[in-house]
Design a protein around this motif. Structure first.
Motif, PDB file in Angstrom:
ATOM      1  N   LYS A  77      12.617  34.939  40.669  1.00 43.62           N
ATOM      2  CA  LYS A  77      13.593  34.453  40.658  1.00 43.62           C
ATOM      3  C   LYS A  77      14.584  34.727  39.937  1.00 43.62           C
ATOM      4  O   LYS A  77      14.497  35.571  39.195  1.00 43.62           O
ATOM      5  CB  LYS A  77      12.426  33.098  39.055  1.00 43.62           C
ATOM      6  N   THR A  79      17.804  33.391  36.598  1.00 45.32           N
ATOM      7  CA  THR A  79      18.003  31.890  35.856  1.00 45.32           C
ATOM      8  C   THR A  79      18.964  31.450  36.430  1.00 45.32           C
ATOM      9  O   THR A  79      19.024  30.209  36.241  1.00 45.32           O
ATOM     10  CB  THR A  79      18.258  32.432  33.809  1.00 45.32           C
ATOM     11  N   ASP A  80      20.113  32.784  36.882  1.00 39.15           N
ATOM     12  CA  ASP A  80      21.707  31.668  37.214  1.00 39.15           C
ATOM     13  C   ASP A  80      20.917  31.275  38.992  1.00 39.15           C
ATOM     14  O   ASP A  80      21.285  29.897  38.736  1.00 39.15           O
ATOM     15  CB  ASP A  80      22.403  32.384  37.099  1.00 39.15           C
ATOM     16  N   TYR A  81      21.578  32.403  39.435  1.00 44.49           N
ATOM     17  CA  TYR A  81      21.392  31.861  40.505  1.00 44.49           C
ATOM     18  C   TYR A  81      20.962  32.547  41.758  1.00 44.49           C
ATOM     19  O   TYR A  81      20.794  34.376  41.585  1.00 44.49           O
ATOM     20  CB  TYR A  81      22.676  31.079  41.239  1.00 44.49           C
ATOM     21  N   ILE A  82      20.699  32.716  43.177  1.00 40.00           N
ATOM     22  CA  ILE A  82      19.970  33.979  43.982  1.00 40.00           C
ATOM     23  C   ILE A  82      20.998  33.205  45.591  1.00 40.00           C
ATOM     24  O   ILE A  82      21.534  32.121  45.358  1.00 40.00           O
ATOM     25  CB  ILE A  82      18.633  33.137  44.069  1.00 40.00           C
ATOM     26  N   SER A  83      22.329  34.169  46.036  1.00 40.75           N
ATOM     27  CA  SER A  83      22.399  34.354  46.887  1.00 40.75           C
ATOM     28  C   SER A  83      22.023  35.475  47.768  1.00 40.75           C
ATOM     29  O   SER A  83      21.055  36.588  48.149  1.00 40.75           O
ATOM     30  CB  SER A  83      23.728  35.324  46.650  1.00 40.75           C
ATOM     31  N   ASN A  84      21.441  34.225  48.728  1.00 47.15           N
ATOM     32  CA  ASN A  84      21.238  35.279  50.612  1.00 47.15           C
ATOM     33  C   ASN A  84      22.178  35.019  51.032  1.00 47.15           C
ATOM     34  O   ASN A  84      23.123  34.311  51.842  1.00 47.15           O
ATOM     35  CB  ASN A  84      20.317  33.882  50.907  1.00 47.15           C
ATOM     36  N   LEU A  93      19.899  37.951  43.097  1.00 47.06           N
ATOM     37  CA  LEU A  93      19.441  37.625  42.086  1.00 47.06           C
ATOM     38  C   LEU A  93      20.621  37.938  41.028  1.00 47.06           C
ATOM     39  O   LEU A  93      20.460  39.499  40.140  1.00 47.06           O
ATOM     40  CB  LEU A  93      18.160  37.600  42.014  1.00 47.06           C
ATOM     41  N   TYR A  94      20.984  36.725  40.341  1.00 53.89           N
ATOM     42  CA  TYR A  94      21.534  37.296  39.257  1.00 53.89           C
ATOM     43  C   TYR A  94      21.183  36.188  37.884  1.00 53.89           C
ATOM     44  O   TYR A  94      20.665  35.641  37.762  1.00 53.89           O
ATOM     45  CB  TYR A  94      22.844  36.293  39.177  1.00 53.89           C
ATOM     46  N   ASN A  95      21.060  37.174  36.927  1.00 55.98           N
ATOM     47  CA  ASN A  95      21.099  37.401  35.089  1.00 55.98           C
ATOM     48  C   ASN A  95      19.288  36.859  35.222  1.00 55.98           C
ATOM     49  O   ASN A  95      18.610  35.770  35.826  1.00 55.98           O
ATOM     50  CB  ASN A  95      21.651  35.831  34.441  1.00 55.98           C
TER      51      ASN A  95
END
Length: 112
Positions: A77, A79-84, A93-95
Motif C-alpha cells: 500500500k 498513500t499517493d499511487y502505485i505504478s505497475n 510505490l510512492y509516498n
C-alpha cells in the motif's frame, strides 16, 4: 442510362459465368460405379476383431510440477499511487509505501 446498362450487363455476365463454373464440377465419367463395387466387396464387419490389452497411461504423471517463485502473496500500500510496469515486471510505490511478504515488513518513502 449508360451506367445502368453497364451494371445490367455486368450482372448478366456474372450470372452466365457462374452457371458455367458450377456445372463444370459435375463428373462426366461414370467411374463411380466401379469404385462403389470395390468398396462393397470388402466387408469390414466380417473380420474377426481381436481385443488387445490396453495400457493405462494415467497411472504415471508425465507433467513436471515446478516450484513457484513466490511462496506467499505480497501485500502493498502507498498513500499517493502505485505504478505497475508489466513489461519490466516492476511496481513502484510512492509516498509512505509499505510492503508485506511472509514475515518481512518494508516501509519507505518510495519502493521500487
Amino acid at each position: 442510362m449508360f451506367t445502368n446498362l453497364r451494371s445490367i450487363l455486368l450482372v448478366f455476365l456474372i450470372f452466365i459465368f457462374g452457371i458455367g463454373w458450377s456445372t463444370a464440377q459435375i463428373n462426366q465419367n461414370n467411374n463411380t460405379n466401379r469404385l462403389d463395387n470395390n468398396l462393397a466387396s470388402k466387408d469390414s464387419l466380417a473380420q474377426k476383431i481381436v481385443p488387445t490389452q490396453s495400457i493405462d497411461t494415467t497411472k504415471t504423471d508425465s507433467t513436471k510440477v515446478t516450484k513457484e517463485f513466490l511462496e506467499a502473496n505480497i501485500r502493498h500500500k502507498a498513500t499517493d499511487y502505485i505504478s505497475n510496469d508489466f513489461a519490466k515486471e516492476t511496481a513502484t510505490l510512492y509516498n509512505h509505501a509499505e510492503l508485506y511478504y511472509q514475515d518481512i515488513e518494508l516501509k519507505a518513502g518510495v519502493i521500487i
